[in-house]
Every structure is written in C-alpha cells, then in structure tokens.
Design an enzyme around this catalytic site. Structure first.
Site, PDB file in Angstrom:
ATOM      1  CD1 TRP A 358       0.345  -0.744   3.183  1.00 42.42           C
ATOM      2  CD2 TRP A 358      -0.592   1.253   3.436  1.00 42.42           C
ATOM      3  NE1 TRP A 358       0.681  -0.276   4.436  1.00 42.42           N
ATOM      4  CE2 TRP A 358       0.118   0.941   4.628  1.00 42.42           C
ATOM      5  CE3 TRP A 358      -1.262   2.466   3.375  1.00 42.42           C
ATOM      6  CZ2 TRP A 358       0.167   1.809   5.735  1.00 42.42           C
ATOM      7  CZ3 TRP A 358      -1.215   3.325   4.484  1.00 42.42           C
ATOM      8  CH2 TRP A 358      -0.501   2.994   5.638  1.00 42.42           C
ATOM      9  CG  ASP A 359       4.936   0.793   1.183  1.00 44.06           C
ATOM     10  OD1 ASP A 359       4.028   0.229   1.826  1.00 44.06           O
ATOM     11  OD2 ASP A 359       6.147   0.659   1.439  1.00 44.06           O
ATOM     12  CD  GLU A 489       2.979  -3.840   9.234  1.00 33.63           C
ATOM     13  OE1 GLU A 489       4.193  -3.618   9.387  1.00 33.63           O
ATOM     14  OE2 GLU A 489       2.483  -4.266   8.176  1.00 33.63           O
ATOM     15  CE  LYS A 601       7.039  -1.825  11.352  1.00 34.31           C
ATOM     16  NZ  LYS A 601       6.463  -2.858  10.474  1.00 34.31           N
ATOM     17  CD  GLN A 602       3.608   2.221   9.073  1.00 32.63           C
ATOM     18  OE1 GLN A 602       4.266   1.238   8.879  1.00 32.63           O
ATOM     19  NE2 GLN A 602       3.071   2.922   8.091  1.00 32.63           N
TER      20      GLN A 602
END
Lengths: 767, 767
Positions: A358-359, A489, A601-602
């Site tokens: 999905w980046d 994640e 994480k992000q």
C-alpha cells in the site's frame, strides 16, 4: 550510523576502501532505469563479502512459502524479485594474476561517485596486486534511460610502474542465486549460450513463471583511445559465456574495455525474438557509442530533475538527502508500463520480494503525480483496476461474497503473496488506501475520467468488502470491525482500530457519492458498471446503514479517538522514558511484549489525520499528535514523514526538521543498520512529502492549489516544483519571503507569515 | 466416519483387507510399553501407502524451525519425536516371490486384532501371490511390559496348496525417515552394523542430540513347532543388516519365525555398553521363550486392568471406547521415569513432536493419580520441577526478571520448542495448569511432601510471572492481563481472558498460602527456598496487590464472566445456526474469520469452572454452560470431556452422553478424518474423566472422596475403581443403585438419587 559518505549536493561519494562497507555501498550506489536495476557490484571478481544483485522489472518467481503452521487461505507462494543473470561481469588478469580487491596487497585512492545529476556511477582506485604490479583503474557505468534495455561500462586500466599484459574477460553468467530464497530452490533454467565475435547471449527462463530473458553483451577494446578491433576468443562453460581479450599495455598507457549489456524480456518482445531484439538494442547503443549514450543519459536526467528537483540551501546533508530520494525513486519507476509498480526496495535488494504494497497508494502516488505527467499516477491506478478480479477472488478465499474485493497486502500479479495471518488477513486498511488514492488523484489532477472508466468498479468492490467486514454489535448498538491490524503493525488482531473503521466508513461514503456522480454524468458507464456488478439499491442502502452507524473508540478524558478498543488499559510509559538499551524494540523485545506495549511503529490514528486532515480542526490534530507522538517509535521507514508533515502544520518546526532529516537520510546514514539489504525506496516518497506538504504546506483546497510555507531554522532557502494540472508551479522559500512562479512566468512574492496562500489555478495570485 | 472396526468389549478387530485403511489401522492398532512404541506396520515389505513409525521414549531431535517471519524470542528448534531404526522387519519370499499385500493376486480372511486385555496384536490372512502360490499367514506381536527393551514377533506361514520354499529375511534397518521434518534433514547417523549367528545389531546415534541407540534382533526358526537350530546367512548393506533363513515347507506344515528385537538406549545404559545390554535383554527374553513372555504380558496387563478398568454394560461401543482409551494411555506412559512425559500422539505418530503440553497437567495427571500408585503423578510433577531453571530462562527471553518462570507450551527437555507467537508467547495460561496440578495432587493424594521439597519453588516462579505479566490499568483501576491466548485457541492476542486472569490470580494466592504453610511446618525447606529464590516480604506484598485487584470482564446483562474484553461485540450466532457446510471451521474458514467469530474451540471460561468448580454455585455453572456451550465447536480433542462432566453435573444427561461418546470413540470412529496421523493420546484421559468425574461425579470435598453417580439412559450399568490414598474404591452404578467397596470389602449400596455421597476415607459409609 554511517558517516563515510561525503556530503555533496549532487553526488554520493565514498573515499577509501573498506571491506566492511562493500555490501552497504552496493546498496547505496545502486543504479536503475525503470526497466532494470543493479546493485553496485564490482565488474571484476571479488572474493570478499558481497551481495550480488541484478534485477529486471516485473520478472519474479513464485517461491514456495515457508510457514510454521499452515492456515486456511494462505497463499501458496511468496513472489520474489529475481536476481537475474549477471551482465556486468569483467574479469581482469594482470600478467596472469586476477584483479580482486579482496586480495590486493594495497588499494589506494579508492573512490566511488554516484552522480545523481547525470545518472552515472564511477569507481576508481589504484591497486597493487599480489604479483606486485600496480595499476590504476577507472570505471564508469550507467543504465541508459534512452535505450532502457542497455547498460554501458567503460573499464580503464593504466599500468603504473611497468608494462603489463592485461586480459579482459567480459562475461555473462546465469549461474546466479537469490540471497532471499525459502527453500534454496533454483529459479532459472538456462536454455542456450551463444557468442559470435564480440557479442554473447544467454537465453534463460524463470521456472514456474516462464519469463524468457535474453541477457546480452558486446565488448570493444581501446588502447589510448584507439579502437583495437580485436576479435576475442570465446570462454564458455555450462552457465557462463565470455570472451578473452589479451593486450600488452605499456606503463602509463590506458587500456579501455567498453561493454554494453542488458536484458530483453518476453514481457516486451515475442519470446522467439529476444536475441534479435537484443541485437537491435546493442546496435543502437554501439552506433551511438559510449560517449553519446552517456551524453543522452545526462540530458534525460536533466529533464527529470527539471520538474522533480528540490533545492535546499544552507544544509548540504539535507540537500544531498532529498536528491538521493528523488533520484532513487526515478531510478525505480518511471511510469511507462502499467503492469509495473514500485517495490519497497526497488532494484536495490531482495527483501519484501520487490512486490507492491500500500506504500504505492499512500506515499508514492502523490510524488509521481506532482513531479511527472499525470499519466504516471493514472498508470498506477490502472494497475489496481487490472487486479480487481484477483482482489475479488482474494476476498472470496476469506469468506466474502458477491464481488467484495480485498486487495492483497503484497502482490506481484494481483494475487496475495504474504502469509502471516495478522498481516495477510487482518491488515485490511490497505483496501482503504486504494480508494483514497482514487479520490486523491481526482482531487489533484482534476481528471475524473478514471472513475467512470475504471475506478467506480474498484470502489464498489471495496465498499462491498467494508460492508461485509463490519458486524453489528448488539452491545454497542453500532457497527464494529473486529480482528484487524492497523498501519501500526505493533498491534495485531485488535478490535475497532480507529483508522480502519474511519477509512472503511469513508470508502463506503465515497463509493456512494461516486455512484451518484457517475449516474448523473456518465450514464453509459453507469449502466455498464451496474450491469457488471449487479449492484442494487437494496445493497447500497445496507452500505449506507453501516457507514452511518460505524463505531469509533473515543476517550472523553483525553479527548482523542483511541487507536483501538482497550488502548487505555496499557501501561502508558512514553518512548522518552523507555531505556535506550531497549530500542529498537523490534530487535530487543519479544513480539508479545511489543504487542501489549503502547508503542506505535508508524502513524496509525495520525495516518487518518493525514489522509483526512480537512475533516478535523487543527486543535483536534494537535490533541492527537500530542497524545500519540510520545508513544511512536518510528521503527518503520514510513513513519517519520507523516509526523514531520503534521509537526510542520502545528508549527513544531524543530520536531518537523528532525523527522525530515531522519527520513531523508535513513539509508545514507543507515539508521537501522540494514542498508546492505537494500534501500527503502517507497518511503523516499514520504521524504518528498515532508518538504512539499510539510514545510511547503501544499494542499488542494476547493479545487485550488494552496501553500503555507515555513522554513526550518537550519536552512537559508529551499525550492521545489509541482506539476499541478499540467502547469508547473515553482515555490522558493527563504527566511524572508516565498516566491511563486507559474510555468516560469507570473512571478509573485509574499512574506512568510504562517498563513495559508491559495493560488488560482491559472495564475499565481493569492486569494 | 469409520465403521469398519467390529464392536467388541476387549478387542479392536478389523476384518477384510482394504488398502485405503492401512494407514488408519496402523495408528489404531499401535502398540507401546512406555519405553518404546510402534505403529501397526506390516513386518513383511509393503509397497502400498503406509506411514512407518517406531519410536523410543525420550529420543528426540531438535529440528530446525520453519517460520514465515522470524520474531525475537522464537526458539531455534522444534523438538521432533524420532522415527527410530526398524526392528520389526521380516521380508518373506515364497518360491522366490516376495510377499507384499499390495501386489498379491488375492487376499482373504484378513483380520487384525488388538487384544487390549492381554496386550498383544495379531494379524492373519490368506494370500495368493503373483506366482499363484497360496499361503496362510498368522502373526502375533507384542512389546513386552516385563522386559521393556524387547518386543516379540511370531510369524507363521502355512502353504495352502503346494510344497514351497520359504525364505525369511528378518532384518534391522536404520535407513528410515521422519514423515514430519521441516527441512528433510537426516536425523540419524549409523555407526556400526554387526551380526553373529542369529543375532544382529545396529548402532546409531541421533545427530545434534547424540542419543546412542542399539537396535537389535534375534531370530529362531521352527517347523511344526520343532526348533530348527539353523544358522542363517548374513545379508547386509550400508544401513540395513539381516539374515536369510531358507526352508522347504510342505503343504499344510507351519513354518514359524520367532523374532525378538528392540532398543537399548544411552538414556538408560552407558553408551559403550549398549550392545552388551542388548545381548542381556535378548538372553532374558529368549530364555523365557515366546510363550512365557506372552504369558507374562497377559499377567502384566491383567494387573494394569485390575485398577484401571471401567466396565460398561449395555453399550458395547462405549465399552470398547473407554477401554481403548485406558489401554492406549497405559501403552504410552507407565510412570517409571521422571524424565519422560506424555506426548499428544504418544508412540502412534509424529505430529506435535511427541512433546509435553499442558495436556499432562490438565488431563493426564488425574487419570494416572487415580489408576496407579501416586508415585506416578509425583513423577510427572517432578518432571516440571526439573525444568524450572529452563522455565526461568524462557521467561527471561520474553523480558521477565528475578526468577519469574514461564513453562513452555511445547517441550522435550524444558526448553520451549513451539514458534507461533500467538501460542508460544501468549498462551500463558499453561503456567496456571502446572500450579493447579500441584494443588490437585495434594488434594487427591494427601501427600504434601512435594510442596516443601520441590513445588514451592515452582509456585514462586509461577507467581512471579503472573505478578510481572499483569499491568495496572489506570482506566479500570485494576490489574489487567493484555495480549493473551486462552485455552480457546480460536482467539489470539485478546485482553483479559477471564480464564487466564482467574488462574493467574489463583496461582498467586495459592503460592502465598503455601509459603505460609511451608514456613509453619517445614522450616528448613522454607529457609532453603527463600535463600535460593531471594523472596522478600516486599515482593509478596506486591503479588498480593495484583491478586487482590485483578480485573474480570463480566456481563451484567447475561450474568456471566466474559471470555475476554469485547466478546459481546461479536456476531453471536450459535453453532446450531451455522450451516453444516461451514464446519469444521478450522478446515473451512480463514484464520481471521475464525478469530472474529464467537466460536470456541475448546472449554475456556468453562475450563475455569472445571478447575475451580467449588468457587462457584451450580446456578452460576449453569448460566455459564448455557451461555458458552452453544458457541463451542469442540474442534479440539480436549474439548468434549469438560463439557461432558459439566453437563452431567447439570443433569443434562443426554448431552453428557453425546459428549462422552464423541470423546471416547474420537479415534476409533475417526471423527476428524486424521487418525492416520496418529491417535489423540492425551485427550483419552479426558474420556476417563468423563465417566469418573462426569457420570460418577467423583470429587474430593474437604479431604474426603465423594461421588454423585448418574447413569446414561443407554447403559444398564458401569463400574470403575479409584486408587484414593492407596485404598481401592470400587464404584458400580446401575439404574437402581450404586454399590461401593473399599479394597474389595466394606461393601455399601445406595440408591441413585442425584445426591452427593461423601465417603469417609477409611470406610465406605456415606455421611
């Protein structure tokens, strides 16, 4: 952290030979031209530690998966980017002694330069071989943008203290392996090795996927610039074919081997015509000659930089960083082929299989949309349209029905090829990013045509998925989405991830809105799509009900949406208070400990605030940023850019700058000590966003381009260009003022005051 | 479902040869004697589909794990039970033609019988070979309980229409493989093959673990009962050694080969003395002779049955089922060796690696405690004490400190050897089952000595783990346990699994209680343990705080404890309303769909109500049973027994009976279509519990044995014996009355009326 690379505005430069840096430099100095790519491996043989890699776009292998315990619905294979036959190899012998930097008695003046402005890579050194012979070596290599099946090498040897006999063995080698294989399987079958005069060809095919590839080369020898017109002898074994050129070279003379090589592939030619196609490409390249081909390379890169460049004054590391990012993105993907996409490591390594994540939608499309013709972004959207049937099949495997579509987490050809249940089956928010990219494409380009032609079908499949994936909670009296993994994640199988619920609801609402719009404006398309999808009013009414009654976890106390149900039960110790020795947690902690920690994480909730910024007030953004940022460990390369953009929006400029630097020099400075595996290509688009959307504050507001320029204290100025609806807007920001121009004209200058500037689409005038 | 097995009270009988049933029957007719075990493979060669398996207790291999993506803390290996060198092989040639049931022209009168009463396995058939010769074959085989390193085979051949030449090739073969390997690695190294006269030996060792094993055999030939005293010739190749006996046999005569064979292992002998030990065992067996050894086998099994048997009248399938379960449990584990434990498949297959699970504590210990000397259960408890250091190391890997212990989910030597994060790291309730077994052992046997000597240290390590694993939720003002997998493995990474929180709290409370008790009664032990564990009052005060303030999810509406946070957000469709085609869900659904469904694989909240029945009222049990049973799919072999016991307690006798039948004939009727992989050994103890604790209602109440006998409508009577504190209590239940006896005397008879009968420990008198 690496610090062996010299700061330079346009080049990446390494000085001095260090065997421990070879693998890292092989990644950093990687080259690509969209069609193929190549790690910065040495041409001559090297017996030290190295990671050999040459990759062809779209040529992959469905490697048998490896799992602990099989789960229903797992895909049978994990698509791997393939290390392709080596075309760069040139073995060198000096008085019979092989040149190998690992065994040389002495190596001095070793220098690498990746010239990003002109698109070439140069390596030079002086070496004393085990036989005491000293030679100087200069090599320049590039992968042509002009003839994208061809790369060119100019390999010069100058004896430095005696006359010597030099043997060049340029060769092709299909006896290559992948570093990243699950079962040490063989991926290639070599069918034929042929050579004639100074040309050679290896015909081979990938097992299972049956991609036919012809690897080819042609070599020419020059002494002090004089073409020697020698016919070499053939050197051949089972998987390798080469030529031998032998030449006596006087001390101080320059012996040069020019080698042209590359790949023709059955993706682009008839399988039976690969050798002919190779010959044609070789002829074009050789007719032009090395120097002219290099000149064209410089021109092609100049054209790319003309719209894509970002300049930064007063901060050479930041300047080098952003150019490295833009350069690598353009080496990876140029948007010529809608069957291709952008792998997280591009052509620089094997990890993550070179597949699509999905980046692409979340990070890369904005970059390509603004720095290239809008057709490139459309091509990326079309890629997903072409995979719609596979996405529907994928959803069926998971129990969804009636055309619900779940796009894969990782794919090469539309089929899912990842197999951790918590990702493959649960990280479903990816479906939302694909719908968002459609929305974003129209918002940015104004080109609506994709939606009636293709996008509406994609939106229907996605809306159906969200409708079926939510279930009604009697307890809450709302629709809930259970058992998901959000963008963070470091949480798995959570309930009501706010970001997922929000984008799920938005996808349904957006699909319903586009249905009306297409019905009203594109009757024929509407009829076709409704006929094909068998969508009924009854079904859309159900969608509406889910969208209208979606549940969102919220904390009254903190006045923030909660990342998921139960987030506040965690031990809420901020990252600042986490001992340094415990980080990065993904290397120091077991998975369960990560999962029950509050660490992010992000961007997760903040990813939602990034996509849907205009749904919330700045005050709300600030609340959420202040709540979640302290728990964010940024252990994904995709993380710092969103935080940088939001910090800039919230006028936290120092924080924004730090996030920017981290994302832009992630690989150059090797923050994560893993650059030797390859570069983080897709996150490089996030770096671009940090400047344009972060510091520049670029937004589309009511169909108009707007900016809110800020400048980090460390910089004296920066500038970037944007292709907005086929007009080039240039923005230059200094501490004192911001200058805008449109297609190089209509200049306007304003003071920077933290206010938003909305530009008319046709003229650079603030409103 | 299988229905080819003949109902019989004491034997498992198969009639007729069907190639498709060979692998299933190989499992069902498996034999074992605690020291070794053997699938019911044919002695003569068989070219059809077969799963060859011969296993030695405690001989395992640390197979390299296979994972999709590595996670920190994963163990490096997965311990595998090893298929050991074949000792049963006897190739047979009739007039030079090999006997192979897969190639015979005709096979009639094929019959297998596993005589559970006497502990032998017989196979007989009449076969017409490809060369048209017809022979009758009778084979009897058993693994001696008397000399547990030895098995014996009597192989008879009777020509049925002509004189023939028979060749017997008894052999040993170390060229075996495991069906269950991750990387097709070799597990054994063969070091020597020797033979002398009619004896042969293979010395081999396992790679990595270096278990030395001598596989041995000795053969004797008889014609019509006359010992022929022939010295055979040797037949040998790299991994196989055998003998050849040749004999002409007249039509109707009986040629018999007696073969004794087995294993001596460096676990029990010096490595250098394995061949000598083998010779000694062979001598003992041969001196006794086949018939006497078989006679002793019958006696040994009679002794086992004397306390372990359960009789059921009026329901032959139920009778056969329970005996099959009791028989297999005794074949697997006899409690002689505290280094051994009970693998889920015993000696009948390879899946689950033959390792120890929490099945032992939760299911097997009650069975062994009641049917054998209490030393057997103590031996199983000692096994865990011996692994305490490893459990502490295991917890350290996951970030726990100061002696906190987490026992492994799967182990061979105390080290964790499973690697799915949701199980290995999160299914931590197993730690509770180990503490519960200590409690249960004392409750049942009255032997407190284990606790001061060993158990207290185990309890401290476990309490420390729970104390550290819980965290304080500011939101709830309570301690919570986040990110766990409960006994219901159809939920992963949930928060506040009620069962886990409950047993965690209980473990702390029980450890604190035992600390006081040991301090008061066993001062020396207390001092030693406190010195070793460095336990302080400060630490125990913290434990207490966690135990006192543990959070338990509860629904006021349903008046039940919730399986975990968020359970009521699920779509609560009962199993009854789930289409048959969707089941079993673990074969039909993807993992995410299972996880977000309400379906329960095996008792979870109800497991807590089973362990801690006396903490709750019958009314509460009923509420919870009625709430959770309808969502339970029983897709674990460990599931139906707990439900059966609770249904009996709640007077839902038809339901209790159905659950009983399902658990007792799980393998015989092959409910899950997987019996060919091996039998479900550990769940067989649950079947025993279903009768004794379910229908019989056996409980310990205030240190006294009590019963509440009920009888299923389908049965006319049943009876079982219990070794309670070294006294044998026999219970016989008919529709009219229940009879009790103590050590065969003191008989008492009462009416069955659903009331609880409490027995004085010393006399069978109701109070």
């Amino acid at each position: 952290m690496h610090d062996y690379l010299k700061p330079d505005p346009w080049s990446i430069i390494e000085e001095g030979f260090d065997k421990d840096r070879v693998k890292s430099s092989e990644s950093i100095f990687s080259q690509g031209n969209g069609h193929m790519g190549q790690r910065a491996n040495f041409e001559e043989s090297y017996s030290g530690d190295t990671f050999q890699g040459s990759y062809i776009a779209g040529v992959y292998y469905p490697d048998k998966t490896r799992v602990g315990w099989w789960k229903n619905g797992y895909p049978e294979y994990f698509a791997k980017v393939l290390n392709a036959p080596n075309w760069i190899g040139i073995d060198v012998f000096i008085n019979g002694e092989p040149l190998d930097l690992n065994t040389c008695k002495k190596v001095t003046d070793f220098r690498r330069e990746l010239n990003m402005k002109e698109g070439w890579y140069r390596r030079s050194f002086t070496a004393t071989l085990p036989n005491e012979v000293m030679i100087q070596v200069n090599i320049i290599r590039f992968l042509s943008l002009h003839i994208d099946e061809v790369g060119a090498i100019r390999y010069e040897i100058i004896p430095r203290d005696a006359d010597v006999e030099v043997k060049f063995h340029p060769y092709l080698d299909s006896g290559i392996t992948n570093e990243d294989t699950n079962w040490d399987d063989t991926f290639w079958e070599t069918t034929e090795l042929t050579s004639k005069e100074n040309r050679a060809f290896i015909e081979s095919q990938t097992l299972k996927t049956n991609f036919q590839v012809c690897t080819f080369m042609e070599s020419h020898l020059f002494l002090d610039g004089q073409h020697l017109n020698k016919n070499p002898s053939e050197v051949k074994n089972k998987l390798r074919i080469g030529h031998e050129f032998v030449q006596t070279v006087k001390n101080g003379e320059t012996l040069t081997l020019q080698k042209f090589g590359g790949y023709t592939v059955s993706r682009n030619h008839k399988a039976s015509e690969l050798v002919d196609a190779a010959k044609k490409s070789l002829k074009r390249a050789v007719d032009l000659g090395f120097e002219s081909l290099l000149e064209q390379q410089k021109q092609a890169w100049a054209k790319i930089w003309d719209t894509a460049d970002i300049t930064i004054e007063g901060d050479i590391k930041a300047q080098q960083g952003i150019r490295f990012n833009i350069f690598q993105l353009n080496q990876t993907y140029l948007g010529k082929d809608s069957r291709l996409n952008i792998g997280p490591k591009g052509f620089t390594g094997e990890k993550y299989g070179g597949s699509t994540y999905w980046d692409t939608e979340a990070y890369c499309i904005p970059f390509y949309m603004a720095t290239k013709n809008q057709k490139v972004a459309r091509s990326l959207l079309k890629y997903r349209y072409n995979h719609l049937e596979k996405a529907i099949e994928n959803a069926q495997k998971l129990g969804f029905t009636k055309g619900a579509a779940l796009y894969p987490m990782v794919t090469m050809n539309g089929e899912e090829s990842h197999n951790e249940w918590e990702i493959t089956f649960e990280e479903i928010h990816r479906n939302g990013a694909i719908a968002f990219a459609i929305f974003n494409y129209f918002r940015y380009t104004g080109d609506y045509s994709y939606i009636p032609e293709m996008g509406l079908e994609v939106l229907i499949g996605i809306a159906r998925f969200w409708h079926q994936r939510a279930n009604f909670s009697e307890l809450k009296g709302k629709y809930v989405i259970l058992g998901v993994t959000g963008p963070n994640e470091y949480e798995n199988n959570v309930n009501n991830n706010w970001y997922t619920n929000y984008i799920g609801k938005w996808c349904i609402a957006y699909a319903l809105q586009q249905l009306t719009k297409v019905k009203d404006g594109f009757g024929e398309d509407y009829k076709r799509v409704i006929g094909k999808t068998r969508l009924t009013d009854e079904e859309t009414a159900k969608w509406q009900k889910v969208a209208d009654n979606m549940y969102f976890p919220y904390s009254e106390e903190h006045q923030v949406f909660l990342q998921q149900d139960g987030f506040l039960d965690k031990e809420l110790i901020t990252v600042k208070n986490l001992p340094k020795a415990q980080r990065p947690i993904n290397q120091k902690w077991s998975w369960d400990r990560i999962l029950r920690s509050p660490y992010i994480k992000q961007a997760d909730v903040l990813q939602g605030f990034y996509f849907f910024e205009d749904h919330f007030t700045t005050k709300q953004l600030e609340k959420h940023f202040d709540f979640y940022e302290p728990f964010t460990v940024h252990e994904s390369s995709l993380s710092p850019c969103v935080h940088s953009i939001q910090a800039a929006k919230l006028d936290k400029m120092q924080q924004a700058y730090e996030f920017y630097l981290r994302t832009s020099r992630l690989d150059l400075d090797d923050y994560n000590k893993e650059v030797e595996e390859g570069l983080h290509i897709t996150s490089m688009a996030g770096t671009w966003m940090s400047i344009v959307e972060g510091f520049g504050g670029m937004r589309i507001v009511d169909d108009k381009l707007s900016f809110r320029p800020r400048i980090p204290e460390q910089w004296s100025s920066y500038s970037f260009k944007i292709n907005f609806r086929n007009r080039i807007v240039k923005v230059t920001v200094t501490k004192e003022k911001t200058e805008f121009s449109l297609d190089g004209k209509n200049e306007m200058s304003i003071r920077v005051n933290g206010e938003r500037v909305v530009l008319h689409p046709d003229t650079v005038v603030a409103v």
